[in-house]
Every structure is written in structure tokens, then in C-alpha cells.
Design a protein around this motif. Structure first.
Motif, short mmCIF file in Angstrom:
data_model
loop_
_atom_site.label_atom_id
_atom_site.label_comp_id
_atom_site.label_asym_id
_atom_site.label_seq_id
_atom_site.Cartn_x
_atom_site.Cartn_y
_atom_site.Cartn_z
N ILE A 1 30.67 39.11 43.07
CA ILE A 1 31.99 39.51 43.75
C ILE A 1 32.93 38.55 42.98
O ILE A 1 32.68 37.13 43.07
CB ILE A 1 32.15 39.13 45.28
CG1 ILE A 1 31.55 40.20 45.90
CG2 ILE A 1 33.82 39.39 45.65
CD1 ILE A 1 31.61 39.83 47.66
N VAL A 2 34.12 39.08 42.32
CA VAL A 2 34.84 38.42 41.63
C VAL A 2 36.20 38.31 42.46
O VAL A 2 36.65 39.51 42.76
CB VAL A 2 35.36 38.78 40.43
CG1 VAL A 2 36.56 38.05 39.67
CG2 VAL A 2 34.11 38.63 39.26
N ALA A 3 37.11 37.47 43.18
CA ALA A 3 38.22 37.40 43.77
C ALA A 3 39.09 36.42 43.35
O ALA A 3 38.81 35.04 43.59
CB ALA A 3 37.85 37.32 45.43
N MET A 4 39.91 36.63 42.61
CA MET A 4 40.99 35.66 41.89
C MET A 4 42.31 35.95 42.30
O MET A 4 42.85 36.91 41.93
CB MET A 4 40.73 35.49 40.65
CG MET A 4 39.20 35.13 40.32
SD MET A 4 38.85 34.65 38.58
CE MET A 4 39.82 33.10 38.40
N LEU A 5 43.17 35.13 42.73
CA LEU A 5 44.70 34.98 43.08
C LEU A 5 45.30 34.11 42.06
O LEU A 5 45.01 32.69 42.07
CB LEU A 5 44.74 34.71 44.40
CG LEU A 5 46.55 34.82 45.02
CD1 LEU A 5 46.82 36.18 44.68
CD2 LEU A 5 46.69 34.55 46.34
#
Length: 682
Positions: free
Chosen positions: A161-165
Motif C-alpha cells: 500500500i502506498v499512501a502519501m499526503l
């Protein structure tokens, strides 16, 4: 304040069609989740076989602050003798404040305790894990799976999972996988994770790593390869929209390549070769001057400069597939097209076997041949007696290919294989073509039977399905239509209108009803009427107006609805129609089937004579179609308006009153020959 938000769910290879079927639903679901969490913003959804990606160029970093109004008990209950009661104390506790901080407000006609509090918006990173979990859990894949020790299910195992803000990782853990800033690229480039510093670096890493994230870009690449091959080889590659969607969904780095197969397999019917290539291998057929060649195009996902082994491998895999097809075909030719064995295949409980169905369809097809005999004789040059025999023969052979090895392997070729087998055993071409076209049309954009003789068997097939299934209570309800009866009814309408054949729906049903268990004719007629509303895209009141005229012929109904629809949709019709609504209202008590004679000698006003003469003149003319006749009738508006302005319809003198009512009644009756205008709602 906003930042770019990237979410990538990395999975093992996704099956194409479960994904393609829910694409719109996936996007809609995420939009609803954003809205529910007060984080709605523009976003894009992208997919490859190994990833589901949500990209938000400008994502709110927190929810907007909000205010909540809270209404408590009426003051008369909240205080007693100036002291707060238990009710007031409970409300203050609920609001989290002291009683003195509560305000007063109005709710209805009562004064109540009131409190307004400001709620600070939550930070996005706090909400995102549950938002994504809800989104993934709501995807309706059909079959799902578990892996490892997890109890949660998904279509395929989640691997990263890639999750970047912005450049910061949004912490979340889903399906036992923690989020991070590492993605995967094409396997032939690297098996290792690739670290990305932010969304910009992510997109760059994919492109350099052999992954075209955007489905449109993958499709454009394939089509570009097609055009290059066509120019180089002097060929035409068969475009198949459904197959194109599938290969786009199963590739990340597509390249179109051409291979070849043994020319001897071209002895197979072209549909067999194309179906085998499409269903088993996802290959595109290749034509030269419209004729199928011994070549194919495969779209590979390989990331390489040398495709020779890939082409050779696909050629090697295709050969046994086509060899199997040839084996089936030759066996079927030896057996011949013979309905013996259909008596062992059950069609439907209560409706007997496929042989019983063939016999019912034969009875219907022969009756239709007799009905349209004159036109069929002109089109075919054959006498009616021969045509009836051919219709019966076609119907009795129509389902025989269900017994063939080829149709057992490729069910979508039923009818088509019957055509080839019929020709091979010397059947009349009319019989073969009727067998081929019996299931047409099978969709809104589908082809229609080639000629009227073939159309009769298609009508017989659809009518038997409709009457048979209605007779055993298998009537569609709501959105459920497991036997595609709505499609069958729409097919009947399309055939009737395309070939321009008279078709009294109720009389047709009544004529063949004896072949089935008793059922309510009107229920089936109503079912057809409902299909007409949807199929013609008309205001339901327009269809009702035509049906209220007493018209029962399906062709005439369609033509009348279309004519009236064209006029009603014209700009300004609503203002025009007021006059004719008055005509309908005046005529409601007039016996239209009785004597409606008008005596010009009784006219007292010039407006009476003008209306009478205009009406008589238009009725004396011939019109090429219903729309022209309706245009002429609606063109009476000026004369009718003058009549209503200057003439008292319900005059005291009986002869005058009857004469004037008859004049209006005749105009209404002329409309009613096409449509009952009182039913129209605009």
C-alpha cells in the motif's frame, strides 16, 4: 489548505472482467465516501492488473469546521420554581457545559434550552484508513478470497500500500499490510520495491519502470501498434471493443505483435477461428481485403526488445486450440444436423424439452409464413407451400446444433454452427440463414435477421420464449429478468419495425396461446407496452395516447408514437396544445361511433364555416405518413381559437348545440384515429 494525495493498493493480478464490471461503481463509491467525510474534492481513479490507484491533485488536509445545534427540553420542563430540573441537568451534561452556559431557542411554538457548539474538523490522515477500508470492502467483485491467516476477503491478495499526503506517508494498515512509500514496477524491470518521495516521483517511477498507469494511454498504444502493423503488412486487424477493454485491463506495458497459424485451419468457419482465438487466447483476428487470414495479433505485457520467443510461444499455444476445433468440426459434419437427441434436453420445467420447443416454434413459423405469404413469395420466388415446408424444416433443425461438439465447446456459436452444418448437408440456403439468424437481434445494437424469411424464425423463437415463460409464471419483476424476456420483447418490436410487417400483438398472442398452459394475455400485452415506452424513448403519455386510440398493430403503434413524439417535442407545442385539450374535453360526452353529421345550413357564425371548411379540406387530402396528418390537424389551431372565441358551443337551441358539438367531435375523432389527445401530458 490542500496537498496532493496518492493511494495505491498493490495486489496480485486482478481478473479483468470482475474489475471492468464495477469500474463506475468504484469511482462513485469513493466520491460518496469523500462527501460523507466532508473531504469531497476532484480525484482520478486508475488501474492496472497489479494496482488500484486514487489520485487527488488537491486534497483537503482536514475537514472544515462545523457547527452543531442542540435543542433541549422546553423551559417549562427544564426549570421548576426557578431551579433547574433533572431534564436541564441532563441536557447540559449532554452538551458538555454548565447549565448557565445554555442558551434559549425556539422549536416550533415552544421556547426550549439551546446550545450551539463549534466542531473542529478532523485531520485527513486520521480519517483515511477507515475511508479506504470502507471503499475496498464495498467493492462488489462477486467471488473473493482469503489468504494467510486473515479473515478479511478481497478479490486478490493485497501485497503493498502506498499512501502519501504530499511527501508524508499516511499511516494505515489494511489486509495485514502497512502503508508506506514503496511501490512495485514491471516484473521484467525489477522484482524489488521502488521507493518514491512523493506523488510526482511515483508517476515517474512507474513510467520508467515499465508501467503505463493510465488505461487510455495503454489503449492508445495498442491502437498505434495496430496501425503500424496494418501499414507494414497490408492487413486489417479486427477491432473488438470488449476484447480491447480486457487486454487493456490485463497489461501494464502493452505491445501488439503478429503471429501466424497453419493455413489449413482456415477450412474452419471464420467464426470458429475467431472465437477460439478470442476466448482462449485473447487474440485479435487479421483480415486481408475482408477475408480472414492465417494470422493473429496478440497484445503482450512483456518488457523487452526481442519479442521473437513471445510470438513463437503464442503460435505454439494456438495450434492445439485450433486442432481441437477442427476435430469437433469434422465430427459434427459426420454426424450431420439432426434434431434426434433434443428430446433428452429439458428446456424449462412445464415447457418440456428442446424438441417440444422446436415443434412450437415450427407451428408459429409456419403460421407467420402464411400470414406474410404474398410478400415472401415476391422476395424468394417460391410458392407458399414450399415456404411453409421450409419454415417448418428450419424450426425443427434450429436447435439441433446444441447437440454438436462445437457448440458444447463454444456456446456463443449456437445458430452460427447450425448454419454451416445445414449448408454442408445440402439444406436450402433459406433454411440455413434462418437457423443462423434465429437469435437476432440479441441486444439494442445487435444486427437483425438478413431477410423476412429468417425473421419469421427469430420471431417464433422470441414469441415462444415470451408466451412459454409467462405461461409457467416466469414473469420479470423489478430489475430481475433472468430469462432476458425484456430483450425478447424489444427484439420483436425491432423486427416488426425493421421489416415493416403488420403485427396485431393481441391477436398474435391469442392465436398461439393454445400451445401453452393458460396465461393472462393482457399481462403479456402490458409487458410489451412497457417495453415500448423504454424502447421508443417517448413520454409515457404519448404511448398511452396511441394505445387508447384502440390501435393493436405493433407496427402502426410504433409509427404513430414516433409521429406524435416528434410533434409533441417541438418548441411551443405546450401553448398550441391548450386548444386541443379543450377539443378533447368538449368531446368526452359525445358518442364518437354514432352519427356525427354536420349541417352547414345551421351555421350562424363565419367562424363555424371557416373551421368546417378547413377541416373538410384537410380530411380530403392524402398524407404520406402519420406525422403529416397530425401536423395538418394541429394546424387547425387558428380556426379553433376563433371558433371558441366567437361561437357558443352549448347553445340553448338543441339543433345548433348538436351541430357544433358534432363539428368538434369530428375533429377529435380524426385525432383519435391516431392517438387519443386527452391522454397527452405536456
Amino acid at each position: 489548505m490542500t496537498r496532493p494525495l496518492l493511494i495505491e493498493i498493490g495486489v496480485e493480478e486482478l481478473p479483468a472482467w470482475p474489475l471492468l464490471r464495477i469500474l463506475k461503481e468504484i469511482e462513485t463509491s469513493w466520491a460518496q465516501i469523500l462527501e460523507a467525510n466532508r473531504l469531497l474534492c476532484a480525484f482520478e481513479f486508475h488501474y492496472t492488473p497489479r494496482r488500484l490507484v486514487l489520485w487527488h491533485p488537491e486534497f483537503p488536509i482536514r475537514q472544515p469546521d462545523s457547527e452543531e445545534e442542540m435543542f433541549g427540553p422546553p423551559l417549562a420542563i427544564a426549570f421548576k420554581d426557578g431551579e433547574p430540573t433533572r431534564a436541564a441537568e441532563s441536557f447540559a451534561q449532554k452538551c458538555g457545559v454548565k447549565i448557565e452556559e445554555l442558551g434559549r431557542g425556539k422549536k416550533g411554538d415552544k421556547e426550549v434550552l439551546y446550545y450551539k457548539r463549534r466542531i473542529e474538523g478532523e485531520r485527513a490522515e486520521v480519517l483515511l484508513q477507515e475511508m479506504v477500508r470502507t471503499w475496498l470492502a464495498g467493492m462488489r467483485w462477486g467471488k473473493t478470497m482469503r489468504w494467510g491467516s486473515l479473515r478479511e476477503e478481497f478479490i486478490r491478495p493485497v501485497r503493498w500500500i502506498v499512501a502519501m499526503l504530499g511527501e508524508e506517508v499516511v499511516p494505515m494498515e489494511l489486509y495485514g499490510v502497512a502503508s508506506g512509500s514503496r511501490t512495485r514496477i514491471h516484473r521484467q524491470v525489477s522484482f524489488d520495491f521502488v521507493e518514491v518521495a512523493g506523488p510526482g516521483a511515483y508517476f515517474e517511477a512507474l513510467e520508467k519502470g515499465g508501467v503505463r498507469l493510465f488505461a487510455d494511454a495503454r489503449c492508445e498504444k495498442i491502437l498505434s501498434d495496430f496501425e503500424a502493423l496494418e501499414t507494414k503488412e497490408g492487413i486489417e486487424i479486427g477491432r473488438d471493443e470488449e476484447l480491447m477493454k480486457e487486454v487493456v485491463a490485463i497489461t501494464e506495458w502493452p505491445t501488439a505483435l503478429m503471429g501466424r497459424f497453419d493455413e489449413g485451419f482456415l477450412r474452419l468457419p471464420p467464426e470458429v477461428v475467431m472465437t477460439s482465438m478470442k476466448e482462449h487466447q485473447r487474440y485479435f483476428p487479421v483480415f486481408r481485403e475482408g477475408v480472414l487470414t492465417n494470422a493473429f495479433v496478440v497484445v503482450t505485457n512483456a518488457y523487452t526488445d526481442d519479442f521473437s520467443q513471445i510470438v513463437a510461444g503464442n503460435e505454439r499455444v494456438l495450434r492445439p486450440r485450433l486442432a481441437d476445433a477442427m476435430f469437433f468440426y469434422e465430427n459434427d459434419l459426420k454426424r450431420g444436423l439432426d434434431p434426434t437427441g433434443l428430446e433428452k434436453i429439458v428446456f424449462m420445467e412445464g415447457l418440456g424439452t428442446m424438441l417440444d420447443k422446436s415443434e412450437r416454434e415450427a407451428a408459429i413459423a409456419v403460421a407467420l409464413t402464411e400470414r406474410y405469404a404474398e410478400r415472401l413469395e415476391k422476395e424468394t420466388g417460391k410458392p407458399t407451400s414450399d415456404l411453409k415446408a421450409l419454415a417448418e424444416r428450419a424450426a425443427m433443425l434450429s436447435k439441433a446444433d446444441l447437440l454438436s461438439e462445437m457448440v458444447y465447446e463454444f456456446t456463443e456459436l449456437q445458430g452460427i454452427m447450425g448454419y454451416y452444418y445445414a449448408l454442408a448437408q445440402g439444406e436450402d440456403p433459406l433454411v440455413a440463414e434462418a437457423i443462423r439468424d434465429q437469435y437476432l437481434p440479441d441486444g439494442e445494437e445487435s444486427d437483425l435477421p438478413e431477410h423476412l424469411f429468417a425473421a419469421q424464425l427469430a420471431l417464433a423463437h422470441k414469441l415462444d420464449n415470451l408466451m412459454g415463460l409467462f405461461s409457467v409464471g416466469k414473469i420479470p419483476t423489478g430489475s430481475r429478468d433472468p430469462f432476458a424476456l425484456r430483450r425478447a420483447a424489444a427484439g420483436v418490436v425491432r423486427i416488426v419495425t425493421h421489416f415493416g410487417i403488420p403485427f396485431d400483438l393481441q391477436a398474435t398472442i391469442e392465436g398461439f396461446k393454445h400451445l401453452y398452459a393458460d396465461f393472462d394475455t393482457q399481462t403479456l400485452v402490458t409487458f410489451f407496452k412497457e417495453r415500448l415506452v423504454k424502447q421508443l424513448g417517448a413520454n409515457p403519455s404519448i404511448v398511452a395516447a396511441v394505445l387508447s386510440s384502440g390501435e393493436r398493430d405493433l407496427l402502426q403503434i410504433v409509427e404513430k408514437v414516433q409521429a406524435l413524439k416528434n410533434i409533441v417535442e417541438e418548441e411551443g407545442f405546450k401553448e398550441i396544445f391548450t386548444t386541443f385539450k379543450r377539443v378533447a374535453n368538449i368531446s368526452k360526452d359525445i358518442e364518437l361511433s354514432g352519427d356525427l353529421s354536420v349541417d352547414p345550413a345551421l351555421f350562424e357564425k363565419q367562424q363555424e364555416r371557416a373551421l368546417y371548411e378547413a377541416f373538410e379540406a384537410l380530411m380530403s387530402r392524402d398524407y404520406p405518413d402519420y406525422e403529416s396528418r397530425l401536423d395538418a390537424l394541429f394546424g387547425l389551431k387558428p380556426q379553433l381559437d376563433a371558433f371558441f372565441d366567437h361561437v357558443m358551443v352549448n347553445a340553448e337551441e338543441e339543433a345548433l348545440r348538436r351541430n357544433r358539438r358534432h363539428l368538434i367531435g369530428r375533429i377529435y375523432k380524426a385525432f383519435r384515429a391516431i392517438a387519443d389527445i386527452k391522454e397527452i401530458s405536456v
